[in-house]
Design a protein around this motif. Structure first.
Motif, PDB file in Angstrom:
ATOM      1  N   ILE A   5      40.810  17.216   0.111  1.00  0.00           N
ATOM      2  CA  ILE A   5      40.831  15.891   0.745  1.00  0.00           C
ATOM      3  C   ILE A   5      39.575  15.115   0.369  1.00  0.00           C
ATOM      4  O   ILE A   5      39.619  13.911   0.100  1.00  0.00           O
ATOM      5  CB  ILE A   5      40.962  16.019   2.274  1.00  0.00           C
ATOM      6  CG1 ILE A   5      42.335  16.586   2.640  1.00  0.00           C
ATOM      7  CG2 ILE A   5      40.758  14.663   2.952  1.00  0.00           C
ATOM      8  CD1 ILE A   5      42.493  16.904   4.118  1.00  0.00           C
ATOM      9  N   GLN A   9      39.506  11.555  -1.615  1.00  0.00           N
ATOM     10  CA  GLN A   9      38.842  10.362  -1.109  1.00  0.00           C
ATOM     11  C   GLN A   9      37.696   9.927  -2.011  1.00  0.00           C
ATOM     12  O   GLN A   9      37.347   8.740  -2.055  1.00  0.00           O
ATOM     13  CB  GLN A   9      38.336  10.633   0.322  1.00  0.00           C
ATOM     14  CG  GLN A   9      39.472  10.866   1.299  1.00  0.00           C
ATOM     15  CD  GLN A   9      39.012  11.129   2.723  1.00  0.00           C
ATOM     16  OE1 GLN A   9      39.826  11.193   3.645  1.00  0.00           O
ATOM     17  NE2 GLN A   9      37.720  11.271   2.941  1.00  0.00           N
ATOM     18  N   SER A  12      39.527   8.047  -5.008  1.00  0.00           N
ATOM     19  CA  SER A  12      40.480   6.971  -4.703  1.00  0.00           C
ATOM     20  C   SER A  12      40.103   6.293  -3.389  1.00  0.00           C
ATOM     21  O   SER A  12      39.149   6.680  -2.711  1.00  0.00           O
ATOM     22  CB  SER A  12      41.899   7.541  -4.607  1.00  0.00           C
ATOM     23  OG  SER A  12      42.060   8.303  -3.425  1.00  0.00           O
ATOM     24  N   ARG A  13      40.907   5.281  -3.052  1.00  0.00           N
ATOM     25  CA  ARG A  13      40.730   4.586  -1.781  1.00  0.00           C
ATOM     26  C   ARG A  13      41.585   5.209  -0.681  1.00  0.00           C
ATOM     27  O   ARG A  13      41.630   4.698   0.444  1.00  0.00           O
ATOM     28  CB  ARG A  13      41.123   3.112  -1.943  1.00  0.00           C
ATOM     29  CG  ARG A  13      40.212   2.326  -2.876  1.00  0.00           C
ATOM     30  CD  ARG A  13      38.844   2.127  -2.278  1.00  0.00           C
ATOM     31  NE  ARG A  13      38.031   1.203  -3.064  1.00  0.00           N
ATOM     32  CZ  ARG A  13      36.771   0.920  -2.797  1.00  0.00           C
ATOM     33  NH1 ARG A  13      36.181   1.493  -1.771  1.00  0.00           N
ATOM     34  NH2 ARG A  13      36.089   0.095  -3.563  1.00  0.00           N
ATOM     35  N   ILE A  14      42.277   6.267  -0.989  1.00  0.00           N
ATOM     36  CA  ILE A  14      43.138   6.931  -0.013  1.00  0.00           C
ATOM     37  C   ILE A  14      42.267   7.676   0.997  1.00  0.00           C
ATOM     38  O   ILE A  14      41.478   8.536   0.622  1.00  0.00           O
ATOM     39  CB  ILE A  14      44.098   7.916  -0.699  1.00  0.00           C
ATOM     40  CG1 ILE A  14      44.969   7.175  -1.725  1.00  0.00           C
ATOM     41  CG2 ILE A  14      44.976   8.628   0.322  1.00  0.00           C
ATOM     42  CD1 ILE A  14      45.802   8.090  -2.602  1.00  0.00           C
ATOM     43  N   THR A  15      42.412   7.327   2.263  1.00  0.00           N
ATOM     44  CA  THR A  15      41.614   7.952   3.311  1.00  0.00           C
ATOM     45  C   THR A  15      42.500   8.815   4.201  1.00  0.00           C
ATOM     46  O   THR A  15      43.462   8.325   4.787  1.00  0.00           O
ATOM     47  CB  THR A  15      40.902   6.892   4.173  1.00  0.00           C
ATOM     48  OG1 THR A  15      40.084   6.081   3.319  1.00  0.00           O
ATOM     49  CG2 THR A  15      40.038   7.552   5.230  1.00  0.00           C
ATOM     50  N   VAL A  16      42.185  10.090   4.276  1.00  0.00           N
ATOM     51  CA  VAL A  16      42.929  11.026   5.117  1.00  0.00           C
ATOM     52  C   VAL A  16      42.094  11.385   6.350  1.00  0.00           C
ATOM     53  O   VAL A  16      42.577  11.335   7.473  1.00  0.00           O
ATOM     54  CB  VAL A  16      43.289  12.314   4.335  1.00  0.00           C
ATOM     55  CG1 VAL A  16      44.061  13.274   5.224  1.00  0.00           C
ATOM     56  CG2 VAL A  16      44.095  11.968   3.084  1.00  0.00           C
ATOM     57  N   LYS A  18      38.292  10.400   7.938  1.00  0.00           N
ATOM     58  CA  LYS A  18      37.164   9.480   7.767  1.00  0.00           C
ATOM     59  C   LYS A  18      35.829  10.214   7.638  1.00  0.00           C
ATOM     60  O   LYS A  18      35.001   9.872   6.807  1.00  0.00           O
ATOM     61  CB  LYS A  18      37.118   8.487   8.931  1.00  0.00           C
ATOM     62  CG  LYS A  18      38.207   7.425   8.855  1.00  0.00           C
ATOM     63  CD  LYS A  18      38.002   6.377   9.927  1.00  0.00           C
ATOM     64  CE  LYS A  18      39.047   5.273   9.802  1.00  0.00           C
ATOM     65  NZ  LYS A  18      38.868   4.209  10.826  1.00  0.00           N
TER      66      LYS A  18
END
Length: 244
Positions: A5, A9, A12-16, A18
């Protein structure tokens, strides 16, 4: 799982999650780079298929590539621009590194970014309909594999920086695992398997060029390498389709 994870993150801008806990061995997560590329590729394929229902094909290609920039935050395009501004400024090493650190974009950087975008757009437009699906998935995979190759046996020319997390800290085992993972993904487009040695050669020459200019690889040059490898992959597909 948390390390994966974190890598997702990071690239990329994909946030799983914070706030992930600190990982002393975060650099070992580099084996997940091709997996992140695969996830990005699947998202691109989904966007392509969805938008292709209602929009003209040319607009669909532009929208899909625009989504790619959004998903990655333009991270590698930014690196490409900074790299070309710096490497081709005809300045000494220290000044090149300062130019690359500068957030402002110069003529060389703009031209490099435009060239990459145009090749991607028109290259994808000229792929056969059944080839573009595999291309959209595998393009980000090969781009992230190039980052693994780019960090392997490389030196970091600065005292500190984001690229120092991985550059020069990749071992043979991690490179091997990354290649195996990529090979599994090429099942979607078998002709892509022959691009891996080409990718390796491109990386070797680019790393040598950067070493001659600035003494190693930085986060910016890794971004540039990713973009160049992705464009070369599209050209590879166009050539192989033409020949076979």
């Amino acid at each position: 799982m948390k390390r994966f994870i974190g890598i997702l993150q990071f690239l990329s801008r994909i946030t799983v999650i914070k706030e992930l806990p600190y990982d002393d061995e975060f650099k070992k997560g580099i084996i997940f780079f091709p997996v992140v590329g695969f996830i990005l590729g699947l998202l691109l394929l989904f966007i392509f298929r969805l938008s292709n229902i209602l929009l003209p094909y040319q607009v669909v290609i532009i929208l899909t590539l625009g989504s790619y920039v959004i998903l990655t935050g333009g991270l590698h395009l930014d690196g490409l621009g900074d790299t070309f501004d710096g490497l081709y400024s005809n300045r000494p090493k220290d000044q090149i590194l300062e130019i690359m650190r500068d957030s402002r974009l110069g003529t060389n950087g703009v031209l490099a970014i435009l060239f990459i975008i145009f090749i991607k757009v028109f290259g994808l437009m000229n792929l056969r309909s059944w080839d573009i699906y595999g291309a959209l998935v595998m393009m980000p995979v090969f781009g992230r594999l190039s980052l693994v190759f780019g960090c392997f046996n490389s030196q970091y020319p600065r005292e500190k920086g984001l690229g120092n997390i991985f550059i020069g800290k990749v071992n043979n085992k991690e490179v091997f695992i990354s290649i195996i993972i990529t090979l599994l993904f090429t099942i979607l487009q078998p002709i892509s398997i022959f691009y891996i040695p080409i990718l390796w050669v491109i990386t070797i020459f680019f790393k040598r060029h950067c070493s001659n200019k600035i003494g190693g690889m930085t986060g910016d040059t890794l971004g540039a390498l990713c973009e160049l490898v992705e464009v070369a992959y599209i050209l590879y597909l166009l050539i192989t389709i033409k020949l076979f």
